[in-house]
Design a protein around this motif. Structure first.
Motif, PDB file in Angstrom:
ATOM      1  N   ARG A  17       0.806  -1.227   0.000  1.00 18.49           N
ATOM      2  CA  ARG A  17       0.000   0.000   0.000  1.00 18.49           C
ATOM      3  C   ARG A  17       0.837   1.274   0.000  1.00 18.49           C
ATOM      4  O   ARG A  17       0.304   2.373  -0.178  1.00 18.49           O
ATOM      5  N   ARG A  18       2.148   1.140   0.178  1.00 19.21           N
ATOM      6  CA  ARG A  18       3.008   2.307   0.016  1.00 19.21           C
ATOM      7  C   ARG A  18       3.256   2.610  -1.462  1.00 19.21           C
ATOM      8  O   ARG A  18       3.711   3.693  -1.811  1.00 19.21           O
ATOM      9  N   GLY A  19       3.020   1.583  -2.315  1.00 23.94           N
ATOM     10  CA  GLY A  19       3.382   1.690  -3.721  1.00 23.94           C
ATOM     11  C   GLY A  19       4.732   1.079  -4.022  1.00 23.94           C
ATOM     12  O   GLY A  19       5.199   1.126  -5.166  1.00 23.94           O
ATOM     13  N   HIS A  20       5.367   0.461  -3.012  1.00 16.02           N
ATOM     14  CA  HIS A  20       6.661  -0.190  -3.192  1.00 16.02           C
ATOM     15  C   HIS A  20       6.443  -1.668  -3.521  1.00 16.02           C
ATOM     16  O   HIS A  20       5.519  -2.298  -2.999  1.00 16.02           O
ATOM     17  N   SER A  21       7.328  -2.226  -4.345  1.00 14.69           N
ATOM     18  CA  SER A  21       7.167  -3.609  -4.789  1.00 14.69           C
ATOM     19  C   SER A  21       8.290  -4.503  -4.295  1.00 14.69           C
ATOM     20  O   SER A  21       9.424  -4.057  -4.072  1.00 14.69           O
ATOM     21  N   HIS A  22       7.952  -5.786  -4.138  1.00 14.67           N
ATOM     22  CA  HIS A  22       8.923  -6.849  -3.896  1.00 14.67           C
ATOM     23  C   HIS A  22       8.540  -8.019  -4.789  1.00 14.67           C
ATOM     24  O   HIS A  22       7.581  -7.945  -5.557  1.00 14.67           O
ATOM     25  N   LEU A  23       9.273  -9.128  -4.700  1.00 10.39           N
ATOM     26  CA  LEU A  23       9.011 -10.296  -5.533  1.00 10.39           C
ATOM     27  C   LEU A  23       8.595 -11.475  -4.663  1.00 10.39           C
ATOM     28  O   LEU A  23       9.146 -11.680  -3.576  1.00 10.39           O
ATOM     29  N   CYS A  24       7.630 -12.248  -5.145  1.00  9.60           N
ATOM     30  CA  CYS A  24       7.148 -13.411  -4.406  1.00  9.60           C
ATOM     31  C   CYS A  24       6.888 -14.557  -5.382  1.00  9.60           C
ATOM     32  O   CYS A  24       6.288 -14.351  -6.449  1.00  9.60           O
ATOM     33  N   ALA A  25       7.332 -15.759  -5.017  1.00  4.36           N
ATOM     34  CA  ALA A  25       7.210 -16.926  -5.888  1.00  4.36           C
ATOM     35  C   ALA A  25       5.900 -17.664  -5.654  1.00  4.36           C
ATOM     36  O   ALA A  25       5.440 -17.818  -4.515  1.00  4.36           O
ATOM     37  N   ALA A  26       5.300 -18.116  -6.756  1.00  2.00           N
ATOM     38  CA  ALA A  26       4.123 -18.984  -6.722  1.00  2.00           C
ATOM     39  C   ALA A  26       4.422 -20.183  -7.610  1.00  2.00           C
ATOM     40  O   ALA A  26       4.936 -20.022  -8.730  1.00  2.00           O
ATOM     41  N   ARG A  27       4.099 -21.382  -7.146  1.00  2.00           N
ATOM     42  CA  ARG A  27       4.415 -22.610  -7.875  1.00  2.00           C
ATOM     43  C   ARG A  27       3.150 -23.402  -8.154  1.00  2.00           C
ATOM     44  O   ARG A  27       2.247 -23.465  -7.326  1.00  2.00           O
ATOM     45  N   SER A  28       3.116 -24.042  -9.335  1.00  2.00           N
ATOM     46  CA  SER A  28       1.949 -24.833  -9.731  1.00  2.00           C
ATOM     47  C   SER A  28       2.410 -26.002 -10.585  1.00  2.00           C
ATOM     48  O   SER A  28       3.313 -25.862 -11.418  1.00  2.00           O
ATOM     49  N   LYS A  29       1.770 -27.155 -10.404  1.00  2.00           N
ATOM     50  CA  LYS A  29       2.133 -28.326 -11.203  1.00  2.00           C
ATOM     51  C   LYS A  29       1.746 -28.174 -12.664  1.00  2.00           C
ATOM     52  O   LYS A  29       2.416 -28.717 -13.549  1.00  2.00           O
ATOM     53  N   ASN A  30       0.665 -27.436 -12.922  1.00  2.00           N
ATOM     54  CA  ASN A  30       0.203 -27.312 -14.312  1.00  2.00           C
ATOM     55  C   ASN A  30       0.229 -25.877 -14.836  1.00  2.00           C
ATOM     56  O   ASN A  30      -0.147 -25.630 -15.985  1.00  2.00           O
ATOM     57  N   GLY A  31       0.654 -24.923 -14.026  1.00  2.00           N
ATOM     58  CA  GLY A  31       0.742 -23.544 -14.476  1.00  2.00           C
ATOM     59  C   GLY A  31      -0.586 -22.825 -14.562  1.00  2.00           C
ATOM     60  O   GLY A  31      -0.651 -21.699 -15.081  1.00  2.00           O
ATOM     61  N   VAL A  32      -1.648 -23.436 -14.035  1.00  2.00           N
ATOM     62  CA  VAL A  32      -2.984 -22.844 -14.124  1.00  2.00           C
ATOM     63  C   VAL A  32      -3.627 -22.696 -12.749  1.00  2.00           C
ATOM     64  O   VAL A  32      -4.138 -21.638 -12.394  1.00  2.00           O
TER      65      VAL A  32
END
Length: 265
Positions: free
Chosen positions: A57-72
């Motif tokens: 909510r400050r407008g600052h960004s970071h990176l976060c990983a999400a994993r999926s077996k099928n990409g959906v």
């Protein structure tokens, strides 16, 4: 209406998934404002990893990983930020890190992440390496502001690595460039790779790399975004260009028409 007078239909290259959007801020395990502009890669086990840009909510960004077996679906999202800005050791990250693009580099047996580091002087290009998206080796800023939309190519050309990026200047505009380095840290031999067109073209004002280039037998296939300024604001579309396998700054073919565009408000 006679057949010859019927409007010609364009052949669509991409089809949107019916479950879009496949990830939203509501899926996140900790409080965020929004999620977008993910870098994507396939892991060794065949699963898909998205390294998402997450804005607070400050407008600052970071990176976060999400994993999926099928990409959906069935996404497993890291319970806390995967890669946070580190302005103490990397002051160019003071206002966040954004827009990652991921390249697996067989020679290094690592993934190279080119991302935007938002400094007091504006956005620049930084690099980091990882084997597992758990620990990271930051190389730091490699292209100073204003520069972004970067990706590393997966192999050397002779003795040199190659990085595509998009510097922006008031005098020269916003075009795609390629630079070379012997060690991923010191960059030179800068070459103009693809120019934004002029006039009424869909990519007349500025262009930039979208996902990392795809190596094909015919050359490096590049999906790039073009931006045209209109009375209602900036309008982004995607186009295609093909570059020489051994001399990647040499454009072999460039499509005249855009191939993908927004459809929803």
């Amino acid at each position: 209406m006679e057949q010859s007078m019927r409007p010609r239909q364009h052949q669509e290259l991409f089809q949107r998934h019916t479950a879009n959007p496949i990830l939203t801020g509501a899926n996140w395990p900790y409080p965020i404002h929004s999620v977008f502009n993910a870098g994507a890669t396939t892991l060794a086990d065949g699963s898909t990893l998205l390294l998402c840009r997450v804005e607070d909510r400050r407008g600052h960004s970071h990176l976060c990983a999400a994993r999926s077996k099928n990409g959906v679906d069935g996404w497993k999202i890291d319970s806390e930020p995967t890669l946070l800005p580190d302005p103490v050791n990397y002051p160019e990250e003071i206002w966040g890190i954004e827009d990652p693009r991921i390249t697996y580099v067989p020679e290094l047996r690592k993934y190279a992440i080119a991302y935007t580091s938002y400094s007091r002087g504006g956005p620049g290009v930084s690099l980091a390496l990882t084997e597992d998206f758990r620990s990271f080796e930051r190389i730091g800023v490699v292209m100073p502001p204003y520069d972004k939309d970067a990706a590393l190519l997966p192999r050397r050309f002779g003795k040199y690595w190659a990085l595509i990026h998009r510097p922006t200047t008031l005098a020269q505009g916003a075009h795609m460039w390629i630079s070379y380095s012997p060690d991923l840290r010191h960059w030179g031999s800068h070459k103009l790779m693809l120019e934004a067109r002029h006039g009424a073209w869909w990519d007349a004002d500025k262009i930039g790399l979208s996902p990392p280039p795809i190596e094909t037998p015919e050359g490096w296939l590049v999906l790039y975004h073009g931006v045209r300024q209109t009375a209602t604001g900036s309008f982004y579309r995607l186009g295609l260009a093909l570059f020489d396998l051994q001399t990647p700054e040499r454009c072999l073919r460039r499509g005249e028409e855009w191939i993908f565009c927004p459809e929803e408000p």
